[in-house]
Design a protein around this motif. Structure first.
Motif, PDB file in Angstrom:
ATOM      1  N   LYS A 106      56.986  77.304 106.589  1.00 22.11           N
ATOM      2  CA  LYS A 106      57.509  77.910 106.555  1.00 22.11           C
ATOM      3  C   LYS A 106      56.461  79.306 106.866  1.00 22.11           C
ATOM      4  N   GLU A 107      55.430  78.707 106.716  1.00 26.13           N
ATOM      5  CA  GLU A 107      54.843  80.344 107.036  1.00 26.13           C
ATOM      6  C   GLU A 107      54.231  80.054 108.428  1.00 26.13           C
ATOM      7  N   THR A 108      54.443  79.636 109.285  1.00 16.42           N
ATOM      8  CA  THR A 108      54.518  79.475 110.759  1.00 16.42           C
ATOM      9  C   THR A 108      55.900  80.306 111.592  1.00 16.42           C
ATOM     10  N   ILE A 109      56.882  80.620 110.438  1.00 17.75           N
ATOM     11  CA  ILE A 109      58.113  80.993 111.433  1.00 17.75           C
ATOM     12  C   ILE A 109      57.953  82.351 111.168  1.00 17.75           C
ATOM     13  N   LEU A 110      58.141  83.631 112.584  1.00 13.05           N
ATOM     14  CA  LEU A 110      58.361  84.470 112.930  1.00 13.05           C
ATOM     15  C   LEU A 110      59.546  85.639 113.107  1.00 13.05           C
ATOM     16  N   ALA A 111      60.211  84.276 113.108  1.00 13.50           N
ATOM     17  CA  ALA A 111      62.316  84.532 113.071  1.00 13.50           C
ATOM     18  C   ALA A 111      62.795  83.556 113.028  1.00 13.50           C
ATOM     19  N   ARG A 112      63.932  83.980 112.942  1.00 13.77           N
ATOM     20  CA  ARG A 112      65.496  82.740 112.807  1.00 13.77           C
ATOM     21  C   ARG A 112      66.392  83.166 113.064  1.00 13.77           C
ATOM     22  N   SER A 113      67.171  82.382 113.761  1.00 16.74           N
ATOM     23  CA  SER A 113      68.678  82.180 113.448  1.00 16.74           C
ATOM     24  C   SER A 113      69.476  81.273 113.210  1.00 16.74           C
ATOM     25  N   THR A 114      70.884  81.645 112.733  1.00 17.31           N
ATOM     26  CA  THR A 114      71.151  80.484 112.237  1.00 17.31           C
ATOM     27  C   THR A 114      72.775  80.402 112.374  1.00 17.31           C
ATOM     28  N   LEU A 115      73.552  80.060 112.951  1.00 20.35           N
ATOM     29  CA  LEU A 115      74.738  80.172 113.109  1.00 20.35           C
ATOM     30  C   LEU A 115      75.233  78.848 112.431  1.00 20.35           C
ATOM     31  N   ASN A 116      76.389  78.968 111.377  1.00 20.65           N
ATOM     32  CA  ASN A 116      76.893  78.544 111.150  1.00 20.65           C
ATOM     33  C   ASN A 116      78.880  78.732 111.524  1.00 20.65           C
ATOM     34  N   THR A 117      79.458  76.994 110.817  1.00 20.93           N
ATOM     35  CA  THR A 117      80.625  76.685 111.574  1.00 20.93           C
ATOM     36  C   THR A 117      81.210  77.243 112.805  1.00 20.93           C
ATOM     37  N   SER A 118      81.431  78.939 111.562  1.00 23.50           N
ATOM     38  CA  SER A 118      82.900  79.957 112.416  1.00 23.50           C
ATOM     39  C   SER A 118      81.997  80.418 113.559  1.00 23.50           C
ATOM     40  N   ASP A 119      80.271  80.570 113.367  1.00 21.59           N
ATOM     41  CA  ASP A 119      80.204  81.017 114.440  1.00 21.59           C
ATOM     42  C   ASP A 119      79.616  80.076 116.042  1.00 21.59           C
ATOM     43  N   LEU A 120      79.409  78.928 115.816  1.00 23.23           N
ATOM     44  CA  LEU A 120      79.391  77.986 116.942  1.00 23.23           C
ATOM     45  C   LEU A 120      80.948  78.124 117.223  1.00 23.23           C
ATOM     46  N   GLN A 121      81.888  77.715 116.319  1.00 26.51           N
ATOM     47  CA  GLN A 121      83.422  78.191 116.824  1.00 26.51           C
ATOM     48  C   GLN A 121      83.540  79.720 117.988  1.00 26.51           C
ATOM     49  N   GLN A 122      83.412  80.131 117.503  1.00 26.51           N
ATOM     50  CA  GLN A 122      83.371  81.753 118.285  1.00 26.51           C
ATOM     51  C   GLN A 122      82.441  81.771 119.630  1.00 26.51           C
ATOM     52  N   PHE A 123      81.248  80.964 119.733  1.00 24.34           N
ATOM     53  CA  PHE A 123      80.264  80.956 119.960  1.00 24.34           C
ATOM     54  C   PHE A 123      80.868  80.535 121.401  1.00 24.34           C
ATOM     55  N   ASN A 124      81.544  78.781 121.172  1.00 23.82           N
ATOM     56  CA  ASN A 124      82.526  77.500 122.336  1.00 23.82           C
ATOM     57  C   ASN A 124      83.588  77.338 121.481  1.00 23.82           C
ATOM     58  N   PRO A 125      84.620  77.260 121.769  1.00 24.61           N
ATOM     59  CA  PRO A 125      85.996  77.061 121.145  1.00 24.61           C
ATOM     60  C   PRO A 125      86.010  75.854 121.026  1.00 24.61           C
ATOM     61  N   ASN A 126      85.618  75.214 122.295  1.00 26.10           N
ATOM     62  CA  ASN A 126      85.704  73.451 121.730  1.00 26.10           C
ATOM     63  C   ASN A 126      84.833  73.181 120.758  1.00 26.10           C
ATOM     64  N   LEU A 127      84.616  73.962 119.945  1.00 23.04           N
ATOM     65  CA  LEU A 127      83.625  73.134 118.413  1.00 23.04           C
ATOM     66  C   LEU A 127      84.887  74.338 117.350  1.00 23.04           C
ATOM     67  N   ILE A 128      85.197  73.314 117.420  1.00 24.98           N
ATOM     68  CA  ILE A 128      86.557  73.102 116.451  1.00 24.98           C
ATOM     69  C   ILE A 128      85.880  73.126 115.017  1.00 24.98           C
ATOM     70  N   GLY A 129      85.861  74.155 114.300  1.00 22.98           N
ATOM     71  CA  GLY A 129      85.092  73.946 112.655  1.00 22.98           C
ATOM     72  C   GLY A 129      83.828  73.582 112.622  1.00 22.98           C
ATOM     73  N   GLY A 130      83.458  73.871 113.399  1.00 25.03           N
ATOM     74  CA  GLY A 130      81.598  73.216 113.759  1.00 25.03           C
ATOM     75  C   GLY A 130      82.128  71.950 114.768  1.00 25.03           C
TER      76      GLY A 130
END
Length: 477
Positions: free
Chosen positions: A389-413
């Motif tokens: 955790k001390e090495t982290i400069l920045a993080r990105s998170t994608l939940n199932t809704s974010d993933l489906q928005q990114f790629n509509p084929n990922l239904i419900g993640g």
């Protein structure tokens, strides 16, 4: 746009591109229509955290990209694709600081396992020796296998659950957890029939090819495929969201790199009521919660084997992994989930600014979950790498809704294009002689919702293209 096409592919994931390449190589005039501004489906690379840090948004390690019978024969190295092979395909750490590594060398891998050494070789050596006979049959639709005896022997090992197979072959719980690490890629409960098949295929491919990844990002795999496709005369049109087949130019065949839920929304398709009803019953699997990190140093894994592997499976006991994969299908989460971690930058310095690093991870979650699981993911990594955790400069998170928005084929993640249980392993999206064909003679499905399912291997697209060739261009097939 040019004039009339012989075939049009909708969707530029690896399967869509594979279908287009296969048809274009046969001398047809083809085009790909992609709804996003950037091609590649889930195989894309972006700066998600900080400038200069390249993260694979979806697929990150591509063992089946190299193992694919179709992709392997394409001259992608001539179009800039460079594979990176870590010393260890994947590693599996335990709470006591020990770890097992899956080396390309099967004997070296087995030698770590103590009392299970002979059993591991008994299980995997025949599969490795027969891989060239098995590969095409495993990465294709259900049918008469080209090599029936090796395929039958594989099937006898693959049909049990991962739990049953592990208990039959192995005595040590660490060895069982090691096998679970690859079997759990199925996103199924490890007590499910045929969940063992994923562990067998992925582990054998590690011994055959290692688990490589493209230098500079998974997006470079997509770029090489598309550059090759364009060199053959193929065309691609981006930012083209297709709502009606009549929005597309005229063609003899249309191949959709879409899941059933999306395909049924396309207007103008001649699908009968029964087919629509069966497609509506198609089951989607668990989703994923995805994380990426910009790091000031490599992940400080306690065990050296984890530092030599690009992929790390985190599940510190067999019970943890069993419980984690069971609970998500009951719409629950555990505090100690199975975590898949990928670290590219220790082997590929192009992924981050000099002296810095990236990391990628996901966990399986209930389909459609929008919870934030950041803490439990980072806590699991911290168990194997104190100080992470001390090495982290920045993080990105994608939940199932974010993933489906990114790629509509990922239904419900769902990253596999649908649940890959025994009812949908070979008979997806529905049980029929040709899973790629539809009641509309012009329309085919070429997504991971057809056999052989999820993974960056392109074989769904290849087999759909073969069916279209047979139906409409028999003189070329």
């Amino acid at each position: 746009m040019s004039g009339k096409y012989d075939a049009i592919v909708v969707g530029s994931g690896s399967n869509g591109i594979a279908a287009a390449i296969r048809l274009q190589k046969k001398g047809l005039k083809t085009a790909i229509f992609e709804q996003a501004a950037t091609p590649g489906g889930a195989t894309r690379t972006m700066e998600l955290t900080m400038p200069g840090f390249k993260h694979d948004v979806g697929s990150a390690i591509l063992p089946l990209g190299l193992a694919s019978p179709f992709f392997r024969d394409l001259p992608l190295d001539n179009f800039g694709l460079e594979w990176i092979f870590p010393e260890i395909a994947y590693a599996h750490p335990f709470d006591d600081g020990t770890a097992f590594g899956c080396y390309k060398d099967i004997e070296k891998t087995a030698a770590q396992l103590g009392e299970d050494e002979a059993a591991y070789l008994k299980l995997f050596r025949p599969l490795l020796n027969n891989w060239d006979k098995l590969n095409s049959d495993l990465l294709g639709p259900l049918g008469i296998p080209e090599h029936p005896i090796p395929f039958l022997k594989f099937g006898l090992k693959a049909m049990p659950s991962a739990q049953m197979l592990a208990n039959h072959y192995f005595k040590n719980d660490k060895t069982k957890a090691f096998f679970y690490g690859s079997a759990a890629h199925s996103t199924l409960p490890l007590t499910n029939i045929a969940s063992a098949s994923f562990g067998l295929v992925l582990t054998t491919s590690a011994h055959k090819y290692n688990w490589p990844f493209p230098k500079g990002g998974a997006g470079n795999f997509t770029k090489a495929l598309l550059d090759y496709y364009k060199s053959l005369g193929g065309e691609i049109f981006l930012s083209q969201y297709i709502r009606d087949i009549r929005d597309l130019p005229n063609a003899y065949a249309y191949l959709f790199d879409l899941t059933p839920k999306q395909l049924l929304k396309i207007k103008g398709l001649n699908f009968n009521l029964l087919y629509r009803k069966r497609m509506e019953a198609y089951k989607y699997g668990a989703g994923v919660f995805k994380m990426d990190w910009a790091l000031k140093e490599p992940i400080p894994f306690t065990n050296e084997k984890c530092r030599k592997a690009a992929t790390i499976h985190l599940g510190f006991t067999k019970e943890e992994i069993e419980n984690s994969e069971k609970e998500i299908h009951q719409k629950n989460m555990t505090s100690t989930p199975y975590v898949l971690v990928a670290q590219h930058s220790p082997f590929d310095p192009t992924r981050a600014p000099e002296g810095h690093h990236t990391a990628w991870a996901y966990i399986h979650v209930p389909n459609g979950s929008t919870e934030d699981y950041t803490k439990i993911v980072e806590d699991q990594i911290e168990r194997a790498a104190p100080g992470f955790k001390e090495t982290i400069l920045a993080r990105s998170t994608l939940n199932t809704s974010d993933l489906q928005q990114f790629n509509p084929n990922l239904i419900g993640g769902d990253i596999n294009g649908g649940k890959q249980d025994i009812t949908q392993l070979f008979t997806r999206p529905i049980a029929k002689l040709s899973p790629y064909a539809t009641p509309d003679p012009r329309v085919y499905i070429c997504s991971s919702s057809t056999p052989p399912g999820g993974g960056v291997h392109g074989m769904c697209g290849y087999h759909a293209a073969e069916k279209a060739l047979k139906d409409h261009f028999r003189d070329l097939s």
